[in-house]
Enzyme design. Structure first.
Site, short mmCIF file in Angstrom:
data_model
loop_
_atom_site.label_atom_id
_atom_site.label_comp_id
_atom_site.label_asym_id
_atom_site.label_seq_id
_atom_site.Cartn_x
_atom_site.Cartn_y
_atom_site.Cartn_z
N THR A 178 0.82 -1.21 0.00
CA THR A 178 0.00 0.00 0.00
C THR A 178 0.86 1.26 0.00
O THR A 178 1.77 1.40 0.82
CB THR A 178 -0.90 0.01 1.25
N GLU A 179 0.56 2.18 -0.92
CA GLU A 179 1.27 3.47 -1.02
C GLU A 179 2.78 3.31 -1.13
O GLU A 179 3.55 4.18 -0.72
CB GLU A 179 0.92 4.35 0.19
N LEU A 180 3.22 2.17 -1.69
CA LEU A 180 4.65 1.84 -1.83
C LEU A 180 5.38 1.84 -0.48
O LEU A 180 6.60 2.04 -0.42
CB LEU A 180 5.36 2.81 -2.79
N TRP A 206 5.38 6.70 -1.02
CA TRP A 206 5.52 7.60 -2.17
C TRP A 206 4.73 8.89 -1.99
O TRP A 206 4.50 9.62 -2.95
CB TRP A 206 5.13 6.88 -3.45
#
Length: 440
Positions: free
Chosen positions: A145-147, A298
């Site tokens: 999730t979300e890098l 990120w």
């Protein structure tokens, strides 16, 4: 030869309806169906559907030399199947080309990797199964999730059997190093890491239509020339972005689709190719190891997890949610299990962020303020916890729960063993029956 790796993220949460204090204990349905349907259909019409069509045309036009990758959350897939099944059809058509790779991530687009390793592993496995079922691919690359990534998450990824992962090329981690190489985890060398090139990715995602940007307008020819001008030894350029960049974050009138259509031609003219994450990690060797002691993502300039867990409201709600994880795993109620997944989506915590609320974070929030988001979520969570405790009350402590979970897991293992043994016995009996019939 330089290679561009395009990766697109698709995610939509199940947004919560206005849930007030007096609803607690009375109303167990938490979702704003009208908003969820309306928002998803708008985004599908502006972005997902035309983007799918464009990518398919590019793959066919360049006879398989153009390639991309996707990561789609399970909760997004559920909504697409309900409200816009033509998007799923388009993604399936892309999958059949053999030029599109599907990665796996947490099913709920959750922050479970920061709180509950067991939940994290279960959601990744659940998502991989969904990808296999819908697109006939078994994911080999993990995208959290979300890098979000850290050394601890690297350990969990390896324990799940993954040797490939993508994350952010955060400056405070890389230092003088370039993101345009393949790296490996320092504490788990078997885990290869592909890092986002933030500058080039954000040029498309955020700056493409910015009239005040010194490089406006951004043309495909100019963009490819920048990539070609990177040092010769830097062979991998990773462009990771939200799929909504195409048509929603950058509306069609900005020329974003024309830009994407022209990109491969200029790339091929410069001797630049395209590949999927797994192809790059299979071909290239890591040039070095990176250590990430605290989680990166990120999002925001800091590339940390402050957007979701940066204030006391977020941390309090987050802790309360995962404090009941063991109890939820014990229950067999499908509705409770479903609500558990939907309430874990990172968006709920993002809406509570007080960081730059007057700026970017508020643009995606359906609430008037972070406090409004917090109150609404806590009301829902209070009702959900009440339903869980009705099945597994506080009188049962965590030690008893863990013991019960261990017993259940051992029973599951024993059942599988017995089922396997039964199949063998049935097989032997069938063989004997065949032999007897032949003798007659």
């Amino acid at each position: 030869m330089k290679t561009i790796c395009f990766y697109f993220q698709i995610h939509q949460p199940f947004r919560l309806k206005r849930y007030r204090f007096f609803n607690i204990g009375r109303d167990h349905y938490y979702y704003d169906d009208y908003s969820n349907e309306d928002i998803l259909q708008q985004i599908a019409g502006r972005s997902y559907i035309p983007a799918n069509r464009m990518l398919l045309d590019l793959i066919r036009q360049y006879k398989g030399k153009f390639k991309v990758a996707f990561s789609i959350s399970g909760v997004a897939l559920e909504q697409l199947e309900i409200y816009s099944p033509e998007v799923i059809d388009g993604l399936r058509e892309l999958a059949r080309t053999g030029n599109v790779e599907f990665l796996t991530e947490t099913y709920a687009h959750s922050l479970a990797s920061l709180a509950d390793p067991e939940e994290f592993k279960q959601q990744v496995a659940m998502q991989a199964e969904r990808i296999k079922m819908l697109f006939d691919q078994t994911p080999t690359v993990l995208r959290n999730t979300e890098l979000i990534y850290s050394d601890d998450i690297a350990d969990m990824a390896c324990e799940m059997g993954y040797s490939k992962m993508i994350t952010e090329g955060a400056k405070h981690i890389l230092g003088w190093k370039s993101p345009n190489y393949l790296y490996q985890s320092q504490n788990r060398p078997e885990l290869k890491l592909l890092l986002k090139n933030s500058r080039f990715s954000d040029d498309i995602t955020y700056r493409f239509s910015n009239y005040n940007w010194s490089e406006y307008p951004l043309t495909a020819e100019k963009f490819i020339s920048w990539i070609a001008d990177t040092p010769q030894e830097e062979q991998v350029i990773n462009l990771f972005m939200n799929y909504e960049t195409l048509g929603n974050l950058q509306p069609s009138y900005t020329g974003i689709f024309e830009f994407m259509k022209a990109l491969p031609r200029f790339a091929f003219d410069q001797g630049i190719g395209f590949a999927t994450p797994s192809e790059i990690m299979d071909v290239h060797k890591p040039v070095g190891a990176i250590s990430v002691p605290t989680p990166i993502s990120w999002t925001d300039e800091e590339r940390d997890v402050g957007a979701w867990l940066g204030n006391t409201l977020q941390k309090g709600a987050f802790k309360l949610l995962y404090d009941i994880a063991e109890r939820v795993r014990l229950c067999t109620d499908r509705r409770l299990k479903q609500d558990w997944l939907y309430l874990q989506s990172s968006d709920h915590f993002y809406y509570m962020s007080t960081k730059h609320f007057s700026g970017g974070h508020s643009n995606f929030s359906p609430y008037e303020s972070p406090y409004d988001a917090f109150n609404n979520y806590m009301n829902v969570l209070s009702d959900f916890i009440g339903r869980i405790k009705a099945q597994y009350p506080d009188t049962v402590d965590n030690e008893e729960l863990n013991s019960l979970l261990t017993t259940i897991r051992n029973q599951e293992i024993e059942i599988k063993r017995l089922e396997l043994e039964l199949k063998k016995v049935i097989g032997r009996n069938e063989e004997k029956l065949v032999v007897k019939q032949k003798d007659k």
